[in-house]
Design an enzyme around this catalytic site. Structure first.
Site, PDB file in Angstrom:
ATOM      1  CD  GLU A 109      42.409  46.728  51.189  1.00  0.00           C
ATOM      2  OE1 GLU A 109      41.370  46.327  50.641  1.00  0.00           O
ATOM      3  OE2 GLU A 109      42.459  47.743  51.898  1.00  0.00           O
ATOM      4  CD  GLU A 129      42.350  49.731  46.146  1.00  0.00           C
ATOM      5  OE1 GLU A 129      43.416  49.987  45.534  1.00  0.00           O
ATOM      6  OE2 GLU A 129      42.195  48.686  46.798  1.00  0.00           O
TER       7      GLU A 129
HETATM    8  C1  1HE Z   1      36.212  40.897  38.399  1.00  0.00           C
HETATM    9  C2  1HE Z   1      37.224  41.493  39.176  1.00  0.00           C
HETATM   10  C3  1HE Z   1      36.828  42.236  40.327  1.00  0.00           C
HETATM   11  C4  1HE Z   1      38.145  40.464  37.516  1.00  0.00           C
HETATM   12  N1  1HE Z   1      35.511  42.330  40.585  1.00  0.00           N
HETATM   13  N2  1HE Z   1      34.910  41.022  38.702  1.00  0.00           N
HETATM   14  N3  1HE Z   1      40.273  45.217  41.683  1.00  0.00           N
HETATM   15  C5  1HE Z   1      40.618  45.615  40.457  1.00  0.00           C
HETATM   16  O1  1HE Z   1      40.428  46.741  40.059  1.00  0.00           O
HETATM   17  C6  1HE Z   1      41.207  44.551  39.574  1.00  0.00           C
HETATM   18  C7  1HE Z   1      40.319  44.322  38.380  1.00  0.00           C
HETATM   19  N4  1HE Z   1      40.759  43.154  37.618  1.00  0.00           N
HETATM   20  C8  1HE Z   1      41.734  43.202  36.697  1.00  0.00           C
HETATM   21  O2  1HE Z   1      42.395  44.200  36.491  1.00  0.00           O
HETATM   22  C9  1HE Z   1      41.979  41.933  35.929  1.00  0.00           C
HETATM   23  O3  1HE Z   1      40.828  41.114  36.021  1.00  0.00           O
HETATM   24  C10 1HE Z   1      43.198  41.113  36.440  1.00  0.00           C
HETATM   25  C11 1HE Z   1      44.500  41.846  36.105  1.00  0.00           C
HETATM   26  C12 1HE Z   1      43.132  40.853  37.946  1.00  0.00           C
HETATM   27  C13 1HE Z   1      43.196  39.730  35.762  1.00  0.00           C
HETATM   28  O4  1HE Z   1      43.143  39.893  34.344  1.00  0.00           O
HETATM   29  P1  1HE Z   1      42.698  38.663  33.420  1.00  0.00           P
HETATM   30  O5  1HE Z   1      42.906  39.080  32.005  1.00  0.00           O
HETATM   31  O6  1HE Z   1      43.352  37.410  33.885  1.00  0.00           O
HETATM   32  O7  1HE Z   1      41.116  38.452  33.727  1.00  0.00           O
HETATM   33  P2  1HE Z   1      39.865  39.300  33.211  1.00  0.00           P
HETATM   34  O8  1HE Z   1      39.492  38.857  31.829  1.00  0.00           O
HETATM   35  O9  1HE Z   1      40.100  40.764  33.405  1.00  0.00           O
HETATM   36  O10 1HE Z   1      38.738  38.887  34.271  1.00  0.00           O
HETATM   37  C14 1HE Z   1      38.034  37.656  34.196  1.00  0.00           C
HETATM   38  C15 1HE Z   1      36.641  37.905  34.760  1.00  0.00           C
HETATM   39  O11 1HE Z   1      36.752  38.277  36.124  1.00  0.00           O
HETATM   40  C16 1HE Z   1      35.931  39.074  34.078  1.00  0.00           C
HETATM   41  O12 1HE Z   1      34.548  38.785  34.117  1.00  0.00           O
HETATM   42  P3  1HE Z   1      33.743  38.228  32.788  1.00  0.00           P
HETATM   43  O13 1HE Z   1      32.342  38.098  33.249  1.00  0.00           O
HETATM   44  O14 1HE Z   1      33.991  39.246  31.710  1.00  0.00           O
HETATM   45  O15 1HE Z   1      34.404  36.902  32.464  1.00  0.00           O
HETATM   46  C17 1HE Z   1      36.186  40.234  34.996  1.00  0.00           C
HETATM   47  O16 1HE Z   1      35.204  41.262  34.907  1.00  0.00           O
HETATM   48  C18 1HE Z   1      36.117  39.536  36.345  1.00  0.00           C
HETATM   49  N5  1HE Z   1      36.824  40.274  37.382  1.00  0.00           N
HETATM   50  N6  1HE Z   1      38.421  41.210  38.600  1.00  0.00           N
HETATM   51  C19 1HE Z   1      34.595  41.729  39.796  1.00  0.00           C
HETATM   52  N7  1HE Z   1      37.718  42.814  41.125  1.00  0.00           N
HETATM   53  C20 1HE Z   1      37.592  46.401  50.615  1.00  0.00           C
HETATM   54  S1  1HE Z   1      38.133  47.574  49.527  1.00  0.00           S
HETATM   55  C21 1HE Z   1      39.099  46.799  48.356  1.00  0.00           C
HETATM   56  C22 1HE Z   1      39.152  47.675  47.148  1.00  0.00           C
HETATM   57  C23 1HE Z   1      39.612  46.912  45.953  1.00  0.00           C
HETATM   58  O17 1HE Z   1      39.908  45.759  45.973  1.00  0.00           O
HETATM   59  S2  1HE Z   1      39.676  47.878  44.532  1.00  0.00           S
HETATM   60  C24 1HE Z   1      40.494  46.871  43.392  1.00  0.00           C
HETATM   61  C25 1HE Z   1      39.552  46.012  42.626  1.00  0.00           C
END
Ligand code: 1HE
Length: 259
Positions: A109, A129
């Site tokens: 976005e 989403e």
């Molecule tokens: C997060 C977030 C997040 C990572 N909010 N903490 N977005 C998503 O659904 C995407 C979710 N994220 C992922 O699928 C993956 O993190 C990635 C593909 C982007 C990257 O993977 P990777 O292996 O490099 O990293 P990771 O091990 O998954 O993440 C590292 C840390 O970041 C981990 O936290 P930790 O405390 O375990 O180290 C994750 O939980 C954290 N993290 N993404 C919070 N999004 C205004 S409306 C908009 C609506 C949306 O954007 S919905 C889509 C949300």
């Protein structure tokens, strides 16, 4: 700053999303800092670039924070994203995105709010989403849908499909594809070029062009005439037109010529 880096390189402001440990996920505090940095860039620069630090451009909304919100807080949060991203989308400066790794959810976005997107070969795009039980809230139903079209965005949201950079270029999501690691350099180069345009022309490109797309043919053409005349009669246009006629500036480059 806690969530962003800022650098002014000539006339180009370079903003780096800087929360790599959370994949640059955007929290409320993040969006407020972003708002301040965009305003700073508008006062100092003639073009801007947004890139992400760490392995990804942006993982979208901070999901950890989102689960704690009431419905009304959620509406305000979404409206704030619209406001701040609106400064990028129809604001004062042309904005260039340098994309790599995940450009997902709110990350897409954000990228869709910019005028030009450069992605390297590692970039991938998704709208997860539907899988998270939520909906887009940072402008994608308008901006991303207009880039790629309704059918493609509906497919991405329903199936959770992740698309690669070649597909993203074919779908109009990005305008440039470059080898791994070169997106920022290329985006800065393009932004520096845009910064040399007349400010009034850039303003019209950013603000009039998308509005005219929202109009019917007759209204759009009518508005175009006024903007064309207003820009062409500005002192800056006269200076630039004379410079061309007096052969003081270069001709239009041929494709592939080094600018
Ligand atoms: C997060 C977030 C997040 C990572 N909010 N903490 N977005 C998503 O659904 C995407 C979710 N994220 C992922 O699928 C993956 O993190 C990635 C593909 C982007 C990257 O993977 P990777 O292996 O490099 O990293 P990771 O091990 O998954 O993440 C590292 C840390 O970041 C981990 O936290 P930790 O405390 O375990 O180290 C994750 O939980 C954290 N993290 N993404 C919070 N999004 C205004 S409306 C908009 C609506 C949306 O954007 S919905 C889509 C949300």
């Amino acid at each position: 700053m806690d969530y962003l880096t800022y650098e002014l390189r000539g006339d180009v402001a370079i903003l780096g999303l800087n929360r790599p440990e959370k994949r640059n996920a955007i929290s409320d505090a993040f969006i407020e800092e972003f708002a301040q940095v965009i305003r700073r860039a508008e006062s100092e620069a003639k073009a801007g670039v947004i890139h992400g630090h760490g392995p990804h451009f942006c993982a979208g909304l901070d999901l950890a924070e989102h689960v704690k919100k009431t419905p009304f807080e959620g509406v305000h949060g979404s409206r704030r994203w619209h406001e701040v991203f609106g400064w990028l989308h129809r604001g004062k400066l042309p904005w260039f995105g340098a994309l790599h790794g995940a450009v997902v959810g709110g990350g897409l976005e954000l990228a869709s709010s910019l005028q030009v997107r450069v992605a390297d070969s590692t970039a991938f795009f998704a709208l997860p989403e539907g899988q998270r039980g939520i909906f887009v809230g940072g402008g994608a139903s308008v901006r991303s849908a207009r880039l790629m079209g309704l059918a493609r965005m509906t497919d991405m949201m329903l199936t959770g499909r992740s698309i690669d950079v070649e597909t993203a270029e074919r779908w109009n999501i990005v305008q440039y594809v470059v080898p791994e690691g070169l997106a920022l350099e290329r985006a800065v180069e393009l932004a520096a070029r845009a910064a040399t345009n007349a400010e009034i022309s850039n303003y019209a490109i950013i603000n009039a062009l998308p509005r005219i797309q929202d109009m019917g043919t007759d209204d759009g053409l009518f508005v175009e005439s006024f903007i064309a005349s207003f820009t062409a009669t500005s002192p800056e246009a006269e200076e630039r037109l004379n410079a061309f006629l007096q052969k003081k500036v270069g001709k239009v480059a041929r494709p592939g010529d080094k600018a």
